[in-house]
Design an enzyme around this catalytic site. Structure first.
Site, PDB file in Angstrom:
ATOM      1  CG  ASP A  15      -1.831  -0.746   1.098  1.00 49.96           C
ATOM      2  OD1 ASP A  15      -2.392  -1.479  -0.155  1.00 49.96           O
ATOM      3  OD2 ASP A  15      -3.085  -1.344   2.307  1.00 49.96           O
ATOM      4  N   GLY A  41      -3.179  -5.453   0.165  1.00 53.04           N
ATOM      5  CA  GLY A  41      -3.610  -6.291  -0.168  1.00 53.04           C
ATOM      6  C   GLY A  41      -5.612  -6.936  -0.076  1.00 53.04           C
ATOM      7  CE  LYS A  42     -11.116  -5.430  -2.396  1.00 50.68           C
ATOM      8  NZ  LYS A  42     -11.246  -4.224  -1.140  1.00 50.68           N
ATOM      9  CD  GLU A 143      -7.539  -7.093  -4.201  1.00 49.05           C
ATOM     10  OE1 GLU A 143      -7.562  -5.555  -4.099  1.00 49.05           O
ATOM     11  OE2 GLU A 143      -6.761  -7.591  -3.508  1.00 49.05           O
ATOM     12  CG  ASN A 187     -18.877  -3.220  -1.202  1.00 51.63           C
ATOM     13  OD1 ASN A 187     -19.124  -3.015  -3.011  1.00 51.63           O
ATOM     14  ND2 ASN A 187     -18.124  -2.162  -1.048  1.00 51.63           N
ATOM     15  CB  THR A 223     -20.266  -5.396   4.625  1.00 50.62           C
ATOM     16  OG1 THR A 223     -19.448  -5.194   2.961  1.00 50.62           O
ATOM     17  CG2 THR A 223     -19.942  -6.349   4.842  1.00 50.62           C
ATOM     18  CG  ASP A 255      -9.438  -5.984   2.995  1.00 45.61           C
ATOM     19  OD1 ASP A 255     -10.731  -6.377   1.708  1.00 45.61           O
ATOM     20  OD2 ASP A 255      -8.841  -5.487   2.710  1.00 45.61           O
ATOM     21  CB  SER A 285     -10.505  -1.764  11.373  1.00 46.06           C
ATOM     22  OG  SER A 285     -11.248  -1.549  10.517  1.00 46.06           O
TER      23      SER A 285
END
Length: 305
Positions: A15, A41-42, A143, A187, A223, A255, A285
């Site tokens: 990231d 990364g997911k 991914e 989501n 979600t 995640d 988070s």
């Protein structure tokens, strides 16, 4: 308490995160206030979330033979995670995610280049077979390359493993994968793309859930951000309210939810209780910066749960 085993087979990317007072519109240059480089990364985020939440989890992914690949192995080693299934690609670089965060709202924009984790090969899957066959749950995302995903789903399905598919980032899924999936966890945007149902209300979530079930999925968890989490089984559906927190960075919230969710499933919670556990994991988070480093630890989750 006996815990089921989880394998997360998914992406690792580095990231590259910048924060600014607002997100740029096309053609605009914005001066940022902060920059941070870290693990993401997911798949990796979800594996770390599950690990910190107390799961018996193995992470499988692929990185390049480069300096960014070392970010993965160094981070997993520091976290106390198993690194046996971190495969190395000598030809393709480690994946990256360019992340922009609005420091006022916490909203983000992300551009992902999958790199090595988009080149999962048959020999990587074969090498990970012992872990998959010992697992109770296989958690996947979109991914990694879809041919590898399809093979992993087939192997898990053939061997009686629970398949949880986080359908992110949303894209066309090969026919047959959803029929072998026990739970999907999109989501609301991803659910809309995959089902054609735009979700603006709980009633829309019901329609999207029914559409997923018509595709062969057994259970649906959508979600909905600040509106909570919608859970549907063949017998029941429920909207679980969100947890009110002071969000400063929403990157990785989905995640965190998925990592917490499968942890709870592996501990024997039913899908509704597991979604509550995941909801709390996700809420915690967003109260701190970053993705994997922002994942909460079990005591924090239990205190809210």
């Amino acid at each position: 308490m006996k815990k089921g085993k989880i394998v997360v087979f998914g992406s690792f990317v580095v990231d590259l995160t910048s924060r600014a007072s607002h997100l740029p519109v096309p053609g605009e240059t914005v001066i940022g206030s902060k920059f941070k480089l870290g693990p993401g990364g997911k798949g990796s985020n979800q594996g770390v979330a599950a690990h910190r939440a107390g799961a018996d989890v193995i992470m499988a992914t692929k990185v390049g033979n480069d300096v960014f690949g070392k970010v993965a192995t160094d981070f997993y080693t520091a976290e106390g995670m198993d690194t046996r299934y971190i495969f190395i690609d000598d030809a393709v670089e480690t994946g990256t995610a360019l992340i922009m965060v609005d420091e006022n709202s916490g909203q983000n924009q992300i551009l992902v280049v999958s790199g090595a984790c988009g080149h999962i090969a048959d020999e990587d899957i074969e090498a990970a077979m012992p872990a998959i066959l010992e697992a109770d749950i296989l958690l996947l995302q979109l991914e990694i390359n879809l041919d590898a995903l399809e093979k992993l789903v087939q192997i898990a399905h053939n061997n009686g493993k629970m398949v949880v598919l986080n359908t992110a980032p949303a894209q066309k899924i090969p026919a047959g994968i959803l029929e072998k999936t026990d739970i999907v966890t999109p989501n609301e945007i991803e659910a809309g793309i995959l089902t054609g149902v735009e979700i603006k209300s709980p009633g829309d979530a019901i329609k999207a859930g029914e559409a997923f079930m018509q595709m062969g999925v057994l259970n649906v968890v959508i979600t909905l951000g600040k509106d909570g989490v919608f859970v549907m089984t063949k017998d029941r559906h429920e909207l679980i309210p969100s947890i009110k927190v002071n969000a400063i960075d929403t990157t990785g919230a989905g995640d965190a939810f998925n990592g917490g969710f499968v942890t709870a499933l592996a501990e024997g919670m039913d899908i509704f209780e597991a979604a509550r556990f995941g909801n709390i994991t996700g809420a915690l988070s967003v109260t701190r910066l970053g993705t994997a480093p922002a994942m909460p630890f079990r005591k924090e989750i239990d205190d809210l749960f």
